[in-house]
Design a protein around this motif. Structure first.
Motif, PDB file in Angstrom:
ATOM      1  N   ASN A 152       0.901  -1.211   0.149  1.00 26.19           N
ATOM      2  CA  ASN A 152       0.075  -0.060  -0.004  1.00 26.19           C
ATOM      3  C   ASN A 152       0.796   1.355  -0.027  1.00 26.19           C
ATOM      4  OD1 ASN A 152      -2.513   1.439   0.202  1.00 26.19           O
ATOM      5  ND2 ASN A 152      -2.184   1.544   2.536  1.00 26.19           N
ATOM      6  N   VAL A 153       0.618   2.048  -0.994  1.00 26.76           N
ATOM      7  CA  VAL A 153       1.518   3.242  -1.074  1.00 26.76           C
ATOM      8  C   VAL A 153       0.972   4.297  -0.092  1.00 26.76           C
ATOM      9  CG1 VAL A 153       2.034   5.022  -2.578  1.00 26.76           C
ATOM     10  CG2 VAL A 153       1.723   2.777  -3.604  1.00 26.76           C
ATOM     11  N   THR A 154       2.119   4.837   0.485  1.00 22.45           N
ATOM     12  CA  THR A 154       1.671   6.156   1.802  1.00 22.45           C
ATOM     13  C   THR A 154       2.263   7.398   1.234  1.00 22.45           C
ATOM     14  OG1 THR A 154       3.933   5.527   2.592  1.00 22.45           O
ATOM     15  CG2 THR A 154       2.026   4.225   3.683  1.00 22.45           C
ATOM     16  N   THR A 155       1.296   8.339   1.781  1.00 21.19           N
ATOM     17  CA  THR A 155       1.765   9.431   1.493  1.00 21.19           C
ATOM     18  C   THR A 155       1.512  10.653   2.700  1.00 21.19           C
ATOM     19  OG1 THR A 155       1.369  11.149  -0.248  1.00 21.19           O
ATOM     20  CG2 THR A 155      -0.582  10.091   0.604  1.00 21.19           C
ATOM     21  N   ASP A 156       1.411  11.956   2.426  1.00 20.22           N
ATOM     22  CA  ASP A 156       1.425  12.601   3.507  1.00 20.22           C
ATOM     23  C   ASP A 156       0.136  12.826   3.943  1.00 20.22           C
ATOM     24  OD1 ASP A 156       1.273  15.338   4.843  1.00 20.22           O
ATOM     25  OD2 ASP A 156       1.518  16.337   3.091  1.00 20.22           O
ATOM     26  N   GLN A 157      -0.146  12.706   5.388  1.00 20.95           N
ATOM     27  CA  GLN A 157      -1.585  12.901   5.630  1.00 20.95           C
ATOM     28  C   GLN A 157      -2.443  14.174   5.654  1.00 20.95           C
ATOM     29  OE1 GLN A 157       1.253  12.590   7.616  1.00 20.95           O
ATOM     30  NE2 GLN A 157       1.221  13.767   9.323  1.00 20.95           N
ATOM     31  N   ALA A 173      -0.464   8.421  -6.036  1.00 20.38           N
ATOM     32  CA  ALA A 173      -0.347   7.214  -5.249  1.00 20.38           C
ATOM     33  C   ALA A 173      -1.628   6.286  -5.798  1.00 20.38           C
ATOM     34  CB  ALA A 173      -0.614   7.779  -3.701  1.00 20.38           C
ATOM     35  N   GLU A 174      -2.447   7.157  -6.232  1.00 18.75           N
ATOM     36  CA  GLU A 174      -3.665   6.389  -6.589  1.00 18.75           C
ATOM     37  C   GLU A 174      -3.171   5.712  -8.210  1.00 18.75           C
ATOM     38  OE1 GLU A 174      -6.600   5.058  -6.174  1.00 18.75           O
ATOM     39  OE2 GLU A 174      -7.115   4.387  -8.009  1.00 18.75           O
ATOM     40  N   ILE A 175      -2.573   6.460  -9.034  1.00 19.63           N
ATOM     41  CA  ILE A 175      -1.894   5.952 -10.153  1.00 19.63           C
ATOM     42  C   ILE A 175      -0.917   4.511  -9.726  1.00 19.63           C
ATOM     43  CG2 ILE A 175      -0.224   6.222 -12.080  1.00 19.63           C
ATOM     44  CD1 ILE A 175      -1.368   9.203 -11.911  1.00 19.63           C
ATOM     45  N   LEU A 176      -0.288   4.803  -8.825  1.00 17.77           N
ATOM     46  CA  LEU A 176       0.572   3.725  -8.405  1.00 17.77           C
ATOM     47  C   LEU A 176      -0.180   2.380  -7.961  1.00 17.77           C
ATOM     48  CD1 LEU A 176       3.682   5.056  -6.563  1.00 17.77           C
ATOM     49  CD2 LEU A 176       3.407   4.398  -8.985  1.00 17.77           C
ATOM     50  N   ARG A 177      -1.407   2.699  -7.235  1.00 20.94           N
ATOM     51  CA  ARG A 177      -2.203   1.736  -6.793  1.00 20.94           C
ATOM     52  C   ARG A 177      -2.825   0.858  -7.962  1.00 20.94           C
ATOM     53  NH1 ARG A 177      -7.083  -0.027  -6.430  1.00 20.94           N
ATOM     54  NH2 ARG A 177      -8.064   1.836  -7.519  1.00 20.94           N
ATOM     55  N   GLN A 251       4.981  12.486 -17.388  1.00 19.24           N
ATOM     56  CA  GLN A 251       4.668  11.741 -18.370  1.00 19.24           C
ATOM     57  C   GLN A 251       5.560  10.232 -18.055  1.00 19.24           C
ATOM     58  OE1 GLN A 251       5.479  13.195 -22.145  1.00 19.24           O
ATOM     59  NE2 GLN A 251       7.512  12.924 -22.041  1.00 19.24           N
ATOM     60  N   ASP A 252       6.761  10.246 -17.456  1.00 15.19           N
ATOM     61  CA  ASP A 252       7.441   8.997 -17.576  1.00 15.19           C
ATOM     62  C   ASP A 252       7.294   8.736 -15.804  1.00 15.19           C
ATOM     63  OD1 ASP A 252       8.603   9.135 -19.912  1.00 15.19           O
ATOM     64  OD2 ASP A 252       9.770  10.633 -19.356  1.00 15.19           O
ATOM     65  N   PHE A 253       6.524   9.173 -14.996  1.00 18.86           N
ATOM     66  CA  PHE A 253       6.274   8.556 -13.605  1.00 18.86           C
ATOM     67  C   PHE A 253       6.261   7.222 -13.637  1.00 18.86           C
ATOM     68  CE2 PHE A 253       3.243   7.958 -10.048  1.00 18.86           C
ATOM     69  CZ  PHE A 253       4.236   8.010  -8.948  1.00 18.86           C
ATOM     70  N   ALA A 254       5.376   6.559 -14.276  1.00 22.20           N
ATOM     71  CA  ALA A 254       5.059   5.024 -14.057  1.00 22.20           C
ATOM     72  C   ALA A 254       6.332   4.472 -14.916  1.00 22.20           C
ATOM     73  CB  ALA A 254       3.796   4.690 -14.758  1.00 22.20           C
ATOM     74  N   ALA A 255       6.792   4.866 -15.926  1.00 20.50           N
ATOM     75  CA  ALA A 255       7.972   4.281 -16.508  1.00 20.50           C
ATOM     76  C   ALA A 255       9.202   4.205 -15.866  1.00 20.50           C
ATOM     77  CB  ALA A 255       8.051   5.090 -18.151  1.00 20.50           C
ATOM     78  N   TYR A 256       9.408   5.116 -14.955  1.00 22.83           N
ATOM     79  CA  TYR A 256      10.706   5.201 -14.441  1.00 22.83           C
ATOM     80  C   TYR A 256      10.525   4.194 -13.287  1.00 22.83           C
ATOM     81  CZ  TYR A 256      15.152   6.920 -12.898  1.00 22.83           C
ATOM     82  OH  TYR A 256      16.467   7.195 -12.815  1.00 22.83           O
ATOM     83  N   LEU A 257       9.414   4.120 -12.540  1.00 25.57           N
ATOM     84  CA  LEU A 257       9.066   3.070 -11.243  1.00 25.57           C
ATOM     85  C   LEU A 257       9.218   1.644 -11.746  1.00 25.57           C
ATOM     86  CD1 LEU A 257       6.649   4.766  -9.183  1.00 25.57           C
ATOM     87  CD2 LEU A 257       8.690   3.488  -8.259  1.00 25.57           C
TER      88      LEU A 257
END
Lengths: 578, 99
Positions: A152-157, A173-177, A251-257
């Motif tokens: 589960n990806v965490t972030t700033d509350q 974070a939702e994109i990563l989910r 645009q490369d956020f998911a690609a880099y991960l």
């Protein structure tokens, strides 16, 4: 699941439950039919697996990895179900459901974790299909809370609310989910994989203690991009995450991960559980070699398949639209007059409120750390009342923090006094956020099958010793973090004061570290001496506070004083009698 | 003198259970069989484990040490003491609550 990588149809609420609910403005991604179908299928699969286990078709050896993939652990007293709270944000409909489950299937309470999740400690295996079915009714599940997958990806509350926010981390974070939840390459990683994302200059998500830590930012042109840190982690071998790339365009956020995870999946060790995390790979390859591998993989990834389209991002962003906040003056005379007339409220307001981006509003942190209490625990009764309060005062939304507290993110300053009184009535108005009583502690040996020592009784003894709110406030920012074993779920390595429970020839002992830091100036604390008993640990903390107060300069925080004067004075005073 | 007892978690609900030679899996340490020597405990453990898996009764089955003090049975390790009683921080829960 046969689905496109990301979904972001505009509009939203899915069929049924949300549209006219009090939480219809909560800043949470609304599941569509595809999400719901996927979760329902997983519930059905696990229900069948439980039935096959109970009938003997599956052995325990075969069943264990299946239950872990559904968040179900076997702990000391019973099964423990860890329920995912994606990036720590819940609607009150969901929170109410958690309360119901606690009452119906557990013992009337739950425990919030350092991964922003919720754990129930007394679950029956035969009840889990029904529990997961009830969770699915409110778009919840226990996926990605266990196993060697992307957790589960965490972030700033304070995401979407804080005055210092530059980019809304929930969107990414939702994109990563969506990207990771059913990704076939990332279901059997060498080991678990934890990602945190922040969107401001203040690190409230312990970015550099994660396998991948991401800071979302904007360049001079206003474009969104990301800084990536890799190879952070606590546990047996603590490492601070290393910078792998300063700027990755949106645009490369998911690609880099994807590239990072592919390199890890290819080179990460599977022969030794203690050397399987990405931090060990980064350490052994060296950051330059690791970076080169990632960049090569990144270059190889086909475009546009791995390009994150702007319209997809904006579609998801639309689902996190701000609630209908009123136009209000920045200052509230009601709030100010209540502060002037009530010292307790004034203290709570000073300690537990954070600046909201919208004039006339504040962010409220609800401490789950009463003096002498169990960090992170909350009863179903408290949850019920808090749910009503969130509906009334904060658009039907509740957040979970990695420090095991809760947040109401959008409260009118005019309403703060009323809210505080009602929180106080249910024991949730402790004024200690960020102070010495706000202790992070894992469940420890009271519940956990892996623990070597108890964490909670020590946390209770420390918070009871420092119960006086005025004294806590006078001491100022000081984070104590306690783990009951070297797996470090209590993040002890990065506590200003960290405490690790150990087993010394059958006796519980506590090893104290000092100088840890979970923010962007991340530091692993140093052990200051031999392990001590629980009672001695409480006294040692008292002593460290005395040394700090005697040495601090005006406005200097505990961590700053340590950095200025070193560990010597603390160590000498604690072990003076030896 | 230390004895040995056998414990596990009941499959269907995860509850801590102990092995009794005659009654099978029981919920109280006081009702468990105790074994004076390690070899006997290991032999019975192997059989109890096999039976537990075959009949789907208990999982994570193992033997642990117990002291008998003034007639009371006290597990040697804190871990097993907590398992046999319940969380030390919630004495209203677990087996200790019904004691």
């Amino acid at each position: 699941m046969n689905a496109p990588a990301f979904r972001a149809d505009s509009g939203i609420p899915g069929s049924g439950i949300f549209g006219s609910e009090p939480d219809s403005n909560a800043g949470i991604y609304r599941y569509d039919d595809l999400d719901r179908r996927f979760v329902a299928e997983r519930v059905e699969q696990f229900s069948n697996q439980v039935a096959r286990r109970l009938s003997g078709e599956l052995t325990e050896e075969e069943f264990k990895p299946l239950r872990l993939m559904n968040g179900l652990y076997l702990q000391l007293h019973a099964y423990m179900l860890r329920i995912a709270v994606p990036y720590g944000v819940l609607t009150t409909t969901q929170f109410r459901k958690l309360s119901e489950i606690g009452r119906k299937y557990d013992k009337g309470y739950g425990h919030f974790t350092t991964r922003q999740n919720l754990q129930f400690n007394w679950i029956r295996l035969e009840d889990t299909p029904a529990i997961l079915g009830e969770l699915a009714e409110v778009d919840m599940h226990a996926l990605q809370t266990s196993g060697n997958c992307v957790r589960n990806v965490t972030t700033d509350q304070f995401v979407g609310a804080s005055a210092d926010e530059i980019v809304d981390g929930r969107v990414y974070a939702e994109i990563l989910r969506q990207w990771t939840i059913a990704h076939p390459e990332f279901t059997y990683l060498p080991r678990k994989f934890k990602i945190a994302i922040m969107g401001s200059d203040s690190d409230r998500a312990a970015i550099r203690t994660h396998d991948v830590g991401v800071i979302a930012k904007r360049n001079e042109a206003g474009e969104i991009g990301f800084t990536f840190y890799v190879g952070g982690g606590l546990g047996r071998s603590p490492f601070v995450g290393k910078l792998v790339r300063e700027w990755v365009p949106e645009q490369d956020f998911a690609a880099y991960l994807e590239a990072i995870l592919r390199v890890y999946n290819q080179y990460g060790r599977r022969d030794n559980i203690y050397k399987a995390r990405i931090k060990i790979l980064v350490h052994q390859l060296g950051i330059d070699k690791f970076k080169a591998e990632v960049e090569a993989e990144f270059d190889r990834l086909p475009r546009p398949k791995f390009t994150l389209a702007h319209e997809i991002v904006e579609g998801i962003r639309a689902r996190f639209a701000m609630p209908p906040l009123e136009t209000l003056p920045a200052d509230s005379t009601t709030f100010e007059s209540h502060k002037a007339g009530n010292a307790e409220f004034a203290r709570w307001a000073t300690v537990n409120l954070a600046a909201h981006k919208t004039p006339g509003y504040a962010i409220v942190s609800v401490s789950l750390k009463p003096a002498g209490g169990i960090p992170g625990d909350i009863t179903s009764e408290q949850m019920d009342t808090l749910t009503d309060l969130a509906d009334r005062y904060s658009f039907g939304e509740i957040r979970v923090t990695h420090a095991q507290n809760l947040v109401l993110a959008h409260v009118r300053k005019d309403d703060l006094f009323d809210l505080w009184r009602q929180l106080d009535a249910i024991g949730l108005a402790t004024a200690n956020i960020g102070l010495i009583g706000d202790i992070i502690a894992c469940p420890g040996l009271d519940y956990c099958a892996l623990a070597n020592a108890r964490s909670i009784p020590l946390a209770q003894a420390i918070s009871a010793r420092f119960a006086d709110p005025a004294r806590q406030q006078a001491i100022g920012e000081l984070g104590i973090k306690i783990s009951g074993c070297i797996n470090a779920c209590g993040h002890h390595h990065v506590g200003h004061i960290g405490i690790l429970g150990v087993d010394k020839r059958g006796e519980e002992r506590y090893q104290i570290t000092i100088g840890g830091d979970a923010t962007l100036t991340t530091a692993i604390g140093d052990i200051i001496g031999p392990a001590v008993t629980e009672e001695e640990a409480v006294d040692a903390i008292d002593t460290m506070v005395e040394v700090y107060l005697a040495n601090r300069t005006d406005g200097e925080r505990f961590i700053d004083t340590i950095r200025r004067i070193g560990h010597g004075p603390f160590k000498e005073k604690i072990y003076a009698a030896d | 003198m230390n004895f040995r007892a056998i414990t596990g978690n009941r499959l269907r609900d995860g509850a801590v259970v102990f092995y009794n030679n005659d009654a099978g899996w029981v919920e109280r340490l006081n009702d468990a069989s105790l074994y004076e020597d390690k070899a006997t405990a290991e032999t019975i453990l192997a059989a109890a484990k096999a039976q537990a898996e075959k009949e789907r009764l208990a999982v994570d089955v193992y033997a642990f040490e117990v002291q008998v003090e003034d007639g009371s049975r006290v597990p040697v390790t804190m871990r097993d003491r907590i398992r046999s009683l319940g969380p030390s921080v919630r004495t209203d829960l677990g087996k200790q609550a019904a004691a």
